[in-house]
Enzyme design. Structure first.
Site: not given
Length: 345
Positions: A279, A299, A250
């Site tokens: 995101e 991601h 993260r």
């Protein structure tokens, strides 16, 4: 069957299930999707965070399926979804307002996949390490530009790989590092360090030594109040100018703004990141997307068909259990005994 903009399909069957953020229309092609047979399933392929838009999309939804943390589910939205009874997902839930769900009688089921690491994420970590140290993206771009080679990379064998956080994924990455001939060193909270020693790994003498000696440092922790900002600017300033920091966990594990500042200062010399504070990241002027010493990906650590099958099999099992009146992996168990628990409308 009917289609809507950004939508895959709707099957008019039983309970009304909505799946959000299935960007590449993957979920309905998985073998485990058959577990939802007998339900009405709506699949959206675009991303929407606007509360009004989501409230309209989810007005008839009884069961909401989330793909990780792509969409935030907060009180202003939840208050406008009177039919919602279950949110089914996998992994952590910082994007869900648990308190409001409990108050409104909405069950949250989320399997923590104990004992099963995300090998997809571990492999992504390894891929980023190799790509960054060997300058693979830059070399590909150089070749396509007609200039052949653009520089000289670094070998991983013999380098010190630091694993910050000794959980399931961290252990898998440590195994990969050892297989490549790297010297693996662990740093984590005290209990995790003790477990790492018991498993035969080397543990750094201190956090400072850990940051000073690692050639590659990879973060593998869950984000919570204790770990948010756990990597400080002062930690990064101790890293080697030749070192690489990798983050597939993260972004918020690193103090806000600290990574960009550290890379500009030259310690560490490189970063490879798969996670971002915002995101989806669509701001093309973001510093991390424009620094030559940064490899950034969107991601995709868990985004493989194999990982999807594992995750959605669990997610759909939770729906089957809920439909049978026996909810599993309930994050907010108080809701089960609450008079507010929602019944079919």
């Amino acid at each position: 069957m009917r289609c809507l903009p950004g939508l895959t399909t709707i099957w008019d069957l039983n309970m009304n299930i909505t799946i959000l953020d299935d960007y590449f229309d993957t979920v309905r092609t998985l073998p485990c999707f058959a577990k939802l047979a007998g339900h009405q399933v709506t699949i959206w392929n675009d991303h929407l965070q606007d509360v009004d838009g989501l409230a309209e999309r989810l007005a008839a939804t009884e069961i909401l399926v989330l793909i990780r943390e792509r969409t935030k589910i907060r009180a202003p939205l939840l208050e406008r979804l009177p039919r919602l009874r279950l949110i089914s997902q996998r992994s952590v839930w910082p994007h869900i307002d648990i308190e409001t769900c409990t108050r409104l009688g909405i069950v949250i089921s989320s399997d923590q996949h104990a004992g099963t690491p995300s090998y997809a994420t571990a492999e992504m970590t390894l891929a980023l390490m190799l790509a960054a140290m060997r300058q693979i993206p830059q070399q590909v771009a150089s070749l396509k530009a007609g200039t052949w080679q653009m520089g000289v990379g670094q070998t991983l064998r013999g380098k010190t790989l630091g694993i910050y956080g000794y959980g399931r994924i961290g252990r898998a990455v440590a195994d990969y590092g050892r297989a490549l001939g790297m010297n693996v060193v662990i740093w984590a909270r005290e209990a995790s360090r003790a477990r790492a020693v018991a498993d035969g790994w080397t543990v750094a003498a201190s956090k400072a030594e850990f940051f000073e000696t690692c050639d590659v440092l990879s973060l593998h922790m869950r984000l919570n109040s204790a770990t948010r900002g756990i990597v400080q600017a002062s930690d990064l300033a101790q890293m080697k100018p030749s070192a690489l920091i990798v983050n597939t966990s993260r972004a918020e594990l690193i103090e806000a703004g600290a990574l960009v500042a550290a890379l500009r200062a030259g310690r560490p010399g490189m970063a490879a990141v798969d996670v971002h504070e915002e995101e989806p990241l669509r701001e093309t002027t973001h510093p991390l997307l424009n620094m030559p010493n940064v490899l950034a990906t969107p991601h995709i650590g868990y985004v493989t068909r194999d990982e999807y099958e594992l995750q959605f099999s669990d997610i759909f099992d939770q729906i089957v259990s809920f439909s049978a009146g026996t909810p599993t992996n309930v994050v907010n168990p108080d809701v089960l005994a609450s008079a507010a628990l929602r019944r079919p409308v």
